[in-house]
Enzyme design. Structure first.
Site, PDB file in Angstrom:
ATOM      1  N   GLY A  14       0.836  -1.207   0.000  1.00  0.00           N
ATOM      2  CA  GLY A  14       0.000   0.000   0.000  1.00  0.00           C
ATOM      3  C   GLY A  14       0.865   1.250   0.000  1.00  0.00           C
ATOM      4  O   GLY A  14       1.927   1.270   0.614  1.00  0.00           O
ATOM      5  N   GLY A 119       5.158  -7.154   4.204  1.00  0.00           N
ATOM      6  CA  GLY A 119       5.122  -8.094   3.065  1.00  0.00           C
ATOM      7  C   GLY A 119       6.336  -7.909   2.176  1.00  0.00           C
ATOM      8  O   GLY A 119       6.980  -8.888   1.764  1.00  0.00           O
ATOM      9  N   ASP A 142       1.030   2.005   9.154  1.00  0.00           N
ATOM     10  CA  ASP A 142       0.650   1.194  10.325  1.00  0.00           C
ATOM     11  C   ASP A 142       1.716   1.212  11.429  1.00  0.00           C
ATOM     12  O   ASP A 142       1.422   0.859  12.568  1.00  0.00           O
ATOM     13  CB  ASP A 142       0.420  -0.268   9.910  1.00  0.00           C
ATOM     14  N   ARG A 177     -23.809  13.733  20.579  1.00  0.00           N
ATOM     15  CA  ARG A 177     -23.787  12.380  20.004  1.00  0.00           C
ATOM     16  C   ARG A 177     -22.529  11.622  20.425  1.00  0.00           C
ATOM     17  O   ARG A 177     -21.541  12.217  20.853  1.00  0.00           O
ATOM     18  CB  ARG A 177     -23.768  12.471  18.473  1.00  0.00           C
ATOM     19  N   ARG A 290      -3.909   7.735   3.911  1.00  0.00           N
ATOM     20  CA  ARG A 290      -2.736   7.385   3.106  1.00  0.00           C
ATOM     21  C   ARG A 290      -2.444   8.406   2.025  1.00  0.00           C
ATOM     22  O   ARG A 290      -1.337   8.416   1.461  1.00  0.00           O
ATOM     23  CB  ARG A 290      -2.963   6.026   2.439  1.00  0.00           C
TER      24      ARG A 290
END
Ligand code: F6P
Length: 363
Positions: A14, A119, A142, A177, A290
């Site tokens: 990514g 990866g 991350d 809220r 990103r």
């Protein structure tokens, strides 16, 4: 020592803010100081297998330090050792590392610098074992790569998420809220923790600290009793309840990590509404984390990483990854870097500080 004349560079997995700053940090000294040719490999390892390149010239890497994305393109579906190949009966996952090695040799590369996350570093390790000259640069919003204090991209993602939380505060308090924001991070809670703390979230849910629904609701109700009629809940996409599982949006065998997380934010919002009757709204921040320009911190870190990666290549320190330790950029063997994911230690100072200022982790 053999002078390196042709140096390949690719961005894998990514994208994240700062990739172009690293490419620039590699290419400028390689061309100007070492007289090398820099071969950009397009779309990550997919381009290495399928043979797509573009030789970079100085103009290509000028004016890109602040540019998001990657001028080389990237892919998270191109692991050469598990490569998705379309066939008449569907998709087969095949070992295409031979094609990648053949291209590396045909292009006469003396070294290849791979910028990527977990990866990518596993692939760097495998090709190093097969005799290619690879250097790794750790990238990911991350921040989950061990053997480096920080990956570039993390600061930019936390900056975007913090701004989003600031904005949710004003609208949440106006309408009384419960505002839930789901942020990325895969199996690590760094983005949720960083932005949740910086944005003053009332509840932060991270994968490393399984939560209980009652505890979240108790916290929100208690705030109401003390006059705060709104709450901000910052949820990592990998967060899960003590009795539940990860919430998975999709499985895709073509991806290096087949699991695409997502959906926990909606679940948290619905559950709080069901258990407390309070009105809830859910924001999924997604790829906004990103995209766009890197922060100054990431531009500086990325430039130091690029420069160091070139130094390592000329020192023939292949199979190494650049790494930040304190203020110094140094290097570690990739094998060490991939031993385990770097997750948030539940007893770390940042968690203790958040608890001290009244943040609940739902535990
Ligand atoms: O690893 C970076 C990351 O943005 C994760 O935080 C997220 O889980 C994943 O990539 C999303 O991947 P994709 O862009 O393929 O949806």
């Amino acid at each position: 020592m053999k002078p390196l004349k042709r140096i390949g560079v690719l961005t894998g997995g990514g994208d994240c803010p700062g990739l172009n700053a690293v490419i620039r940090g590699i290419a400028k000294p390689a061309m100007a100081h070492h007289g090398a040719t820099v071969v950009g490999i397009l779309d990550g390892f997919e381009g290495l297998v399928e043979g797509r390149t573009r030789e970079l010239v100085p103009r290509d890497v000028s004016g890109i330090v602040n540019l998001g994305g990657t001028i080389l393109g990237t892919s998270n579906k191109g692991d050469p050792f598990n490569f998705p190949v379309e066939t008449p009966h569907g998709v087969d996952i095949l070992d295409c590392s031979d094609s990648a090695i053949r291209n590396y040799r045909d292009w006469h590369l003396d070294a290849l610098i791979a910028i990527g996350g977990d990866g990518t570093m596993h692939i760097v390790d495998k090709f190093t074992d097969l005799g290619l000259n690879l250097v790794g640069v750790p990238k990911t919003i991350d921040n989950d790569l061990s053997a480096t204090d920080v990956t570039f991209g993390y600061d930019s993602a936390v900056t975007v998420a913090t701004e989003a939380i600031d904005r949710l505060h004003t609208t949440g308090s106006a309408h009384h809220r419960v505002m839930v924001i789901e942020v990325m991070g895969r199996y690590a809670g760094w983005i949720a923790l960083g932005s949740g703390l910086a944005g003053g979230a009332d509840v932060i849910l991270i994968p490393e600290i399984p939560f209980r629904w009652e505890k979240i609701c108790e916290h929100v109700i208690k705030r109401g009793k003390h006059g705060s009629r709104f709450s901000i809940i910052c949820v990592a996409e990998g967060a899960k309840s003590a009795e539940g599982d990860l919430v998975v949006r999709q499985k895709d065998s073509k991806r290096t990590d087949p699991i695409r997380l997502g959906g926990i934010g909606e679940l948290v919002g619905a559950k709080i509404n069901e258990m407390t009757g309070l009105e809830t709204r859910v924001t999924v921040l997604g790829h906004l984390q990103r995209g766009g320009s890197p922060t100054p911190y990431d531009r500086i870190l990325a430039t130091k990483y690029g420069w160091k990666a070139i130094e390592l290549a000329y020192e023939m320190k292949f199979g190494h990854m650049v790494s930040l330790r304190g203020n110094e950029v140094t290097s570690v063997p990739v094998k060490e870097a991939i031993l385990k994911l770097k997750t948030v230690p539940p007893d770390s100072q940042i968690v203790m500080a958040a608890r001290a200022v009244g943040t609940s982790f739902g535990d």
